[in-house]
Scaffold this motif. Structure first.
Motif, PDB file in Angstrom:
ATOM      1  N   ASP A  92     -12.994 -39.839  -8.987  1.00 17.39           N
ATOM      2  CA  ASP A  92     -12.112 -38.907  -8.415  1.00 17.39           C
ATOM      3  C   ASP A  92     -12.562 -38.729  -6.738  1.00 17.39           C
ATOM      4  N   THR A  93     -13.997 -39.270  -6.608  1.00 18.06           N
ATOM      5  CA  THR A  93     -14.398 -39.064  -5.129  1.00 18.06           C
ATOM      6  C   THR A  93     -13.738 -40.427  -4.388  1.00 18.06           C
ATOM      7  N   ILE A  94     -13.748 -41.363  -4.839  1.00 17.29           N
ATOM      8  CA  ILE A  94     -13.077 -42.745  -4.279  1.00 17.29           C
ATOM      9  C   ILE A  94     -11.781 -42.453  -4.160  1.00 17.29           C
ATOM     10  N   ALA A  95     -10.912 -41.854  -4.978  1.00 17.34           N
ATOM     11  CA  ALA A  95      -9.585 -41.539  -5.381  1.00 17.34           C
ATOM     12  C   ALA A  95      -9.089 -40.558  -3.884  1.00 17.34           C
ATOM     13  N   ALA A  96     -10.218 -39.811  -3.794  1.00 19.00           N
ATOM     14  CA  ALA A  96      -9.964 -38.558  -2.602  1.00 19.00           C
ATOM     15  C   ALA A  96     -10.017 -39.357  -1.195  1.00 19.00           C
ATOM     16  N   LEU A 119     -16.412 -42.889   4.807  1.00 23.92           N
ATOM     17  CA  LEU A 119     -17.488 -43.440   3.898  1.00 23.92           C
ATOM     18  C   LEU A 119     -18.855 -44.025   4.906  1.00 23.92           C
ATOM     19  N   ASP A 120     -18.653 -44.365   6.185  1.00 24.09           N
ATOM     20  CA  ASP A 120     -19.601 -44.804   6.855  1.00 24.09           C
ATOM     21  C   ASP A 120     -20.407 -43.534   7.265  1.00 24.09           C
ATOM     22  N   PHE A 133     -25.050 -40.020   6.995  1.00 25.33           N
ATOM     23  CA  PHE A 133     -25.736 -38.703   6.522  1.00 25.33           C
ATOM     24  C   PHE A 133     -26.474 -38.861   5.672  1.00 25.33           C
ATOM     25  N   ALA A 134     -26.120 -39.491   4.707  1.00 21.71           N
ATOM     26  CA  ALA A 134     -27.119 -39.469   3.396  1.00 21.71           C
ATOM     27  C   ALA A 134     -28.358 -40.023   3.663  1.00 21.71           C
ATOM     28  N   THR A 168     -20.513 -34.456   3.836  1.00 24.50           N
ATOM     29  CA  THR A 168     -21.748 -34.344   3.141  1.00 24.50           C
ATOM     30  C   THR A 168     -21.340 -34.902   1.501  1.00 24.50           C
ATOM     31  N   GLY A 169     -20.044 -34.823   1.155  1.00 27.08           N
ATOM     32  CA  GLY A 169     -19.839 -35.579  -0.353  1.00 27.08           C
ATOM     33  C   GLY A 169     -20.142 -34.699  -1.213  1.00 27.08           C
TER      34      GLY A 169
END
Length: 270
Positions: A3-7, A38-39, A44-45, A123-124
């Motif tokens: 779901d995260t990737i699709a978003a 994504l970068d 941030f991570a 932040t994800g």
């Protein structure tokens, strides 16, 4: 995970403000391609920091500065060493209660879904309202040579800092931070908020202090509860640094110490 990737497979509109209300003029809608987002998430991570250049449009910056100028009239001047950290606070401040009373525009910005959506995209993960009556949203004004906001950790996890004014290059006012400060302190068997000066020096000598400058209209997101950070002293008379810090928790409930009350409480002006 799917779901995260699709978003983020399509360009993301992080802030979709209406153009009909002055409040929504404060932030230019941000469009990031999936790879760019994504970068930023990975940065941030990894470091707990991501820079957002030109977060405010030219027109939005003008509105933002007007609000900050009005708010500064009610700001309290502070000059003391924060207990525990023993690091200086030399700046003028307005806490959340003053912002709520004297700048409804900025107060409403804190609660707007689009700005919160921006932070959550970066932040994800989900964020939560800061429950401290002063620290959820603060305005900091550095306007004299030597003004600084010394080394500290925040109680809320996330800090979104938006710049109304910033010194020219070489004028000070940069943000410095040491990533994963609490992990360093655990390895060194030290308290993260007490007797830290020698450990900061050790971090500097080992190239562990990151420094970043910003322009008016920029913003940045910081993982402020685990990265020790400060604002470098201003170096020149006549230059200014004025920002708003919007704080968000990583959990619905969080513990708060006395530092925010000491700095932003109305009865503690120094």
């Amino acid at each position: 995970m799917q779901d995260t990737i699709a978003a983020i497979e399509q360009p993301v509109n992080l802030l979709d403000f209406s153009r009909n209300v002055d409040l929504y003029e404060l932030i230019t809608p941000k469009f990031f391609l999936a790879d760019e987002l994504l970068d930023m998430r990975e940065q941030f991570a990894r470091s707990g920091y991501v820079k957002l250049p030109s977060f405010l449009s030219k027109d939005a910056l003008a509105v933002f500065r007007d609000e900050m100028e009005q708010l500064e009239f009610f700001a309290s001047r502070k000059k003391f060493e924060m207990p525990g950290y023993q690091t200086p606070r030399k700046l003028s401040v307005a806490g959340g209660s003053q912002i709520k009373s004297y700048s409804p525009v900025l107060y409403t910005l804190y609660h707007h879904y689009a700005l919160r959506g921006c932070v959550e995209q970066l932040t994800g993960r989900r964020i939560y309202t800061c429950t401290h009556p002063e620290e959820y949203m603060v305005a900091n004004f550095l306007h004299n040579s030597g003004d600084t906001h010394g080394w500290h950790l925040d109680d809320p996890a996330y800090a979104l800092i938006i710049f109304a004014e910033s010194p020219l290059e070489g004028g000070g006012g940069e943000v410095e931070f040491i990533s994963n400060w609490q992990d360093i302190c655990r390895r060194k068997q030290r308290q993260p908020d007490s007797n830290i000066q020698d450990l900061i020096l050790w971090a500097e000598e080992n190239g562990m202090v990151d420094r970043h400058s910003h322009n008016s209209g920029d913003a940045y997101l910081l993982r402020a509860d685990i990265n020790l950070h400060r604002v470098c002293p201003l170096k020149r008379s006549g230059e200014r640094r004025s920002v708003v810090n919007l704080a968000f928790q990583s959990t619905p409930v969080a513990d708060y110490g006395r530092t925010a009350t000491l700095l932003y409480g109305l009865s503690d002006a120094v």
